[in-house]
Design a protein around this motif. Structure first.
Motif, PDB file in Angstrom:
ATOM      1  N   UNK A  84       9.206  14.713  46.737  1.00 52.68           N
ATOM      2  CA  UNK A  84      10.535  14.210  47.040  1.00 52.68           C
ATOM      3  C   UNK A  84      10.984  13.140  46.056  1.00 52.68           C
ATOM      4  N   UNK A  85      10.087  12.714  45.188  1.00 52.95           N
ATOM      5  CA  UNK A  85      10.450  11.701  44.192  1.00 52.95           C
ATOM      6  C   UNK A  85      10.299  12.220  42.766  1.00 52.95           C
ATOM      7  N   UNK A  86       9.966  13.497  42.625  1.00 52.71           N
ATOM      8  CA  UNK A  86       9.680  14.029  41.290  1.00 52.71           C
ATOM      9  C   UNK A  86      10.661  15.095  40.833  1.00 52.71           C
ATOM     10  N   UNK A  87      11.504  15.575  41.741  1.00 50.61           N
ATOM     11  CA  UNK A  87      12.343  16.719  41.396  1.00 50.61           C
ATOM     12  C   UNK A  87      13.793  16.362  41.200  1.00 50.61           C
ATOM     13  N   UNK A  88      14.558  17.394  40.865  1.00 48.73           N
ATOM     14  CA  UNK A  88      15.992  17.239  40.643  1.00 48.73           C
ATOM     15  C   UNK A  88      16.743  17.720  41.880  1.00 48.73           C
ATOM     16  N   UNK A  89      16.919  16.820  42.805  1.00 47.59           N
ATOM     17  CA  UNK A  89      17.586  17.173  44.046  1.00 47.59           C
ATOM     18  C   UNK A  89      19.083  17.324  43.841  1.00 47.59           C
ATOM     19  N   UNK A  90      19.707  17.982  44.815  1.00 49.44           N
ATOM     20  CA  UNK A  90      21.161  18.036  44.794  1.00 49.44           C
ATOM     21  C   UNK A  90      21.705  16.636  45.077  1.00 49.44           C
ATOM     22  N   UNK A  91      22.998  16.457  44.829  1.00 54.88           N
ATOM     23  CA  UNK A  91      23.614  15.128  44.930  1.00 54.88           C
ATOM     24  C   UNK A  91      23.476  14.527  46.321  1.00 54.88           C
ATOM     25  N   UNK A  92      23.629  15.378  47.358  1.00 51.83           N
ATOM     26  CA  UNK A  92      23.561  14.871  48.729  1.00 51.83           C
ATOM     27  C   UNK A  92      22.188  14.284  49.031  1.00 51.83           C
ATOM     28  N   UNK A  93      21.129  15.005  48.637  1.00 55.87           N
ATOM     29  CA  UNK A  93      19.771  14.526  48.918  1.00 55.87           C
ATOM     30  C   UNK A  93      19.453  13.248  48.144  1.00 55.87           C
ATOM     31  N   UNK A  94      19.905  13.167  46.913  1.00 61.26           N
ATOM     32  CA  UNK A  94      19.674  11.942  46.134  1.00 61.26           C
ATOM     33  C   UNK A  94      20.357  10.746  46.791  1.00 61.26           C
ATOM     34  N   UNK A  95      21.544  10.989  47.323  1.00 60.32           N
ATOM     35  CA  UNK A  95      22.281   9.915  48.011  1.00 60.32           C
ATOM     36  C   UNK A  95      21.517   9.451  49.241  1.00 60.32           C
ATOM     37  N   UNK A  96      20.983  10.399  50.024  1.00 58.73           N
ATOM     38  CA  UNK A  96      20.228  10.032  51.223  1.00 58.73           C
ATOM     39  C   UNK A  96      18.998   9.211  50.860  1.00 58.73           C
ATOM     40  N   UNK A  97      18.270   9.655  49.834  1.00 58.45           N
ATOM     41  CA  UNK A  97      17.045   8.958  49.440  1.00 58.45           C
ATOM     42  C   UNK A  97      17.339   7.540  48.975  1.00 58.45           C
ATOM     43  N   UNK A  98      18.404   7.378  48.193  1.00 52.70           N
ATOM     44  CA  UNK A  98      18.756   6.042  47.701  1.00 52.70           C
ATOM     45  C   UNK A  98      19.118   5.099  48.847  1.00 52.70           C
ATOM     46  N   UNK A  99      19.716   5.650  49.899  1.00 48.50           N
ATOM     47  CA  UNK A  99      20.196   4.815  51.006  1.00 48.50           C
ATOM     48  C   UNK A  99      19.094   4.416  51.986  1.00 48.50           C
ATOM     49  N   UNK A 100      17.921   5.027  51.893  1.00 52.83           N
ATOM     50  CA  UNK A 100      16.851   4.742  52.846  1.00 52.83           C
ATOM     51  C   UNK A 100      16.165   3.411  52.520  1.00 52.83           C
ATOM     52  N   UNK A 101      16.172   2.458  53.458  1.00 52.46           N
ATOM     53  CA  UNK A 101      15.480   1.192  53.198  1.00 52.46           C
ATOM     54  C   UNK A 101      13.961   1.348  53.257  1.00 52.46           C
ATOM     55  N   UNK A 102      13.493   2.304  54.083  1.00 47.58           N
ATOM     56  CA  UNK A 102      12.057   2.579  54.214  1.00 47.58           C
ATOM     57  C   UNK A 102      11.840   4.054  53.914  1.00 47.58           C
ATOM     58  N   UNK A 103      10.923   4.341  52.989  1.00 47.13           N
ATOM     59  CA  UNK A 103      10.655   5.735  52.611  1.00 47.13           C
ATOM     60  C   UNK A 103       9.214   6.093  52.957  1.00 47.13           C
ATOM     61  N   UNK A 104       9.062   6.967  53.941  1.00 47.06           N
ATOM     62  CA  UNK A 104       7.767   7.537  54.288  1.00 47.06           C
ATOM     63  C   UNK A 104       8.029   8.918  54.847  1.00 47.06           C
ATOM     64  N   UNK A 105       6.956   9.637  55.193  1.00 52.59           N
ATOM     65  CA  UNK A 105       7.136  11.004  55.677  1.00 52.59           C
ATOM     66  C   UNK A 105       8.044  11.036  56.901  1.00 52.59           C
ATOM     67  N   UNK A 106       7.873  10.063  57.795  1.00 55.13           N
ATOM     68  CA  UNK A 106       8.654  10.051  59.024  1.00 55.13           C
ATOM     69  C   UNK A 106      10.140   9.850  58.730  1.00 55.13           C
TER      70      UNK A 106
END
Length: 277
Positions: A84-106
């Motif tokens: 989830x941190x190594x690929x070329x995601x679509x714009x929506x997914x990149x936006x979601x990941x950037x907005x997450x204050x905590x990043x884990x599987x859950x």
């Protein structure tokens, strides 16, 4: 009764078991979204229809599921969280990941479930239709815990309970009261290997935290887990009864007995994962 089900399939035998279990339960159509390079061909053959997607086409997959009006969808199989941190995601997914204050599987898979449901796709527990692979309380192997193993498992349960409050991971390995490894973002097998480097004779406990969302990231153990345990010198496995998927069940028990590894389901006092939507 759900008549049209979609399984979003990662790697391993887990998605295939869900497809087979759903058909056995009377679901008329069971389709899969197969992840290119991950989903087993046996899973693709078991499904009624196979729709391949890249792991990075997140929005495309959500849109597909919504447009085809599936009555339910299940996330199953392994998807390496590091991807989830190594690929070329679509714009929506990149936006979601950037907005997450905590990043884990859950948090990551929880966000994915949220977006599916926003699109009108009902996400079902990952335990659904897994009737034969959700063991309950009791000893599954020829032997149970020794006295020392039982004490170490009790210690591992304490640590796992605290760890679960912070969404760190699901696995704890203990030897003689000492915590040898706690699973973090790298996954169960990597935690087992780390413990093995410190010494043999550990026990392993795997748990879902209280209030765990069973729609994703449900604890899973399979033959690969047991093989890594043997290499690392782990002598016993404890798990929460009714809250863990045991893959390759017969092979796992046979392997454990051959190598004198105890496997025991423990009553956690928490509700069992649902087997039907």
């Amino acid at each position: 009764m759900i008549k049209k089900l979609l399984v979003i399939s990662g790697s391993g035998s887990y998605p295939k078991l869900i497809v087979e279990g759903a058909k056995k339960a009377g679901v008329e159509t069971v389709d899969i979204i197969s992840i290119k390079g991950s989903t087993w061909k046996e899973t693709r053959k078991a499904a009624d229809h196979d729709f391949p997607f890249s792991v990075y086409d997140v929005l495309k997959g959500i849109t597909f599921a919504a447009e085809n009006k599936y009555e339910g969808a299940i996330l199953a199989g392994q998807v390496n969280p590091m991807s989830l941190f190594r690929g070329r995601f679509d714009d929506a997914a990149r936006k979601w990941l950037r907005a997450m204050p905590v990043k884990n599987a859950h948090s990551i898979f929880g966000k994915l479930v949220e977006e599916f449901e926003k699109a009108g796709v009902r996400m079902l527990p990952a335990s659904s239709y897994m009737d034969e692979n959700m063991p309950g309380v009791g000893v599954l192997t020829k032997r149970g815990f020794t006295g020392l193993e039982e004490r170490d498992i009790a210690r591992a349960i304490e640590v796992a309970t605290d760890m679960g409050r912070h969404d760190v991971g699901q696995t704890v390995l203990v030897k003689s009261g000492m915590v040898f490894a706690v699973e973090a973002f790298e996954g169960t097998n990597a935690a087992i290997k780390r413990a093995g480097k410190l010494g043999k004779g550990t026990v392993l406990f795997k748990a879902a935290r209280e209030g765990h969302d069973m729609r994703f990231d449900i604890p899973v153990v399979g033959l690969g887990t047991l093989k890594n345990m043997k290499k690392a010198g782990v002598t016993a496995l404890g798990f929460q009864a009714g809250r863990l998927v045991l893959l390759d069940k017969e092979d796992v028990i046979k392997f454990a007995d051959k190598h004198n590894i105890a496997i025991v389901g423990i009553d956690s006092g928490l509700p069992a994962a649902p087997l039907r939507p």
